[in-house]
Design an enzyme around this catalytic site. Structure first.
Site, short mmCIF file in Angstrom:
data_model
loop_
_atom_site.label_atom_id
_atom_site.label_comp_id
_atom_site.label_asym_id
_atom_site.label_seq_id
_atom_site.Cartn_x
_atom_site.Cartn_y
_atom_site.Cartn_z
CG LEU A 181 -1.91 -1.16 1.32
CD1 LEU A 181 -2.62 -1.13 2.66
CD2 LEU A 181 -2.92 -1.08 0.20
CG ASP B 261 -7.14 9.32 8.57
OD1 ASP B 261 -8.21 9.72 8.07
OD2 ASP B 261 -6.41 10.01 9.30
CG LEU B 262 -8.23 1.97 4.40
CD1 LEU B 262 -8.81 0.93 5.35
CD2 LEU B 262 -8.90 1.88 3.02
CG ASP B 263 -4.83 -0.12 5.37
OD1 ASP B 263 -5.00 -0.79 6.40
OD2 ASP B 263 -5.25 -0.46 4.25
CB ALA B 264 -3.36 6.42 7.31
#
Length: 284
Positions: free
Chosen positions: A196, A226-229
């Site tokens: 990612l 926050d998606l994958d953050a």
């Protein structure tokens, strides 16, 4: 270490004398510090530290440690957490269809690599129910889709409350948690491949193979809205070559995901992770 210990995780604005003030709190109450780690983030203007000391011989009983320390912490505008080593955390593992991270966390717990109880597995599929039965862990199948997400998350939250869960481990749980869920239960660790954002969506290893990548990786992080953050706890990489097929990339990726997730969970359970902003300090 058989004698119980207490651990303070502290972050506060940087200023002179902080080490002395925090250490003296323990010394003045008869404590013996066995681990002391610190870091200063000059860009953020923050001092961060982890102090662990033996409770044997400590003058304050457990219920009085927090209010006594708060007298020192409040004037310093400090954020802090207090943990005790003999408190056994309770983990819920969430899965979809892949089992490699699930098996790894269960086996490491059974091998006493970390101290925790795993009373609950939640899944949006039925495939791994047999694994839960094999290890005597309660398995709850909660099917989630766009139409019932909030309703099903309410059921998941109720289960976490019912089982007195302290930490959720997303062991390849292929669903996105809502911001409302994270606000109500923020102690969630996720694992994913480190492609990612280069190779998002389905079949990332096939896409990476087509591009001829030379390294693959895995990242474990706390989940935020926050998606994958979210704040990263642990990462690792391994090299691949032109001789590796897609199956080899997938095998190496799964190996990394097991190791990286285990390291992250262990660090969290040992109270070695201090989050500030969207970053972490992981005290070894």
């Amino acid at each position: 270490m058989t004698s119980p210990t207490a651990t303070l995780l502290i972050s506060c604005p940087e200023q002179q004398g902080l080490v002395a003030k925090f250490a003296n709190f323990i010394y003045a109450n008869g404590g013996n510090i066995i681990h002391a780690d610190q870091h200063t983030d000059f860009a953020a203007g923050l001092f961060l530290t982890r102090l662990e000391w033996q409770l044997t011989g400590f003058n304050l009983s457990r219920e009085f440690i927090a209010p006594a320390f708060n007298v020192i912490a409040q004037p310093l505008n400090a954020k802090w957490e207090l943990h005790f080593s003999d408190t056994v955390p309770r983990i819920a593992i969430w899965v979809s269809k892949q089992d490699h991270c699930l098996f790894d966390i269960i086996w490491r717990r059974r091998a006493k690599e970390f101290t925790a109880e795993i009373p609950l597995i939640i899944s949006n599929h039925l495939q791994l129910q047999e694994v839960a039965e094999q290890f005597g862990i309660d398995y709850h199948h909660i099917c989630v889709n766009q139409d019932n997400k909030l309703e099903q998350e309410a059921k998941q939250l109720e289960l976490l409350h019912q089982y007195k869960i302290n930490l959720v481990v997303l062991a390849k749980y292929m669903q996105i948690l809502s911001a409302d869920f994270i606000a109500k239960f923020p102690q969630v660790i996720n694992i994913h491949h480190s492609f990612l954002p280069a190779f998002v969506g389905a079949n990332p290893y096939h896409k990476a193979f087509e591009r001829g990548v030379k390294i693959i990786g895995a990242t474990a992080h706390y989940v935020t809205s926050d998606l994958d953050a979210g704040p990263i706890i642990e990462q690792d990489v391994v090299r691949v070559s032109h001789r590796d097929e897609v199956a080899d990339l997938i095998r190496k990726g799964k190996d990394l995901e097991r190791i990286v997730l285990a390291r992250a969970v262990r660090s969290h359970l040992q109270n070695r992770v201090l989050v500030y902003g969207n970053r972490t300090v992981v005290f070894e």
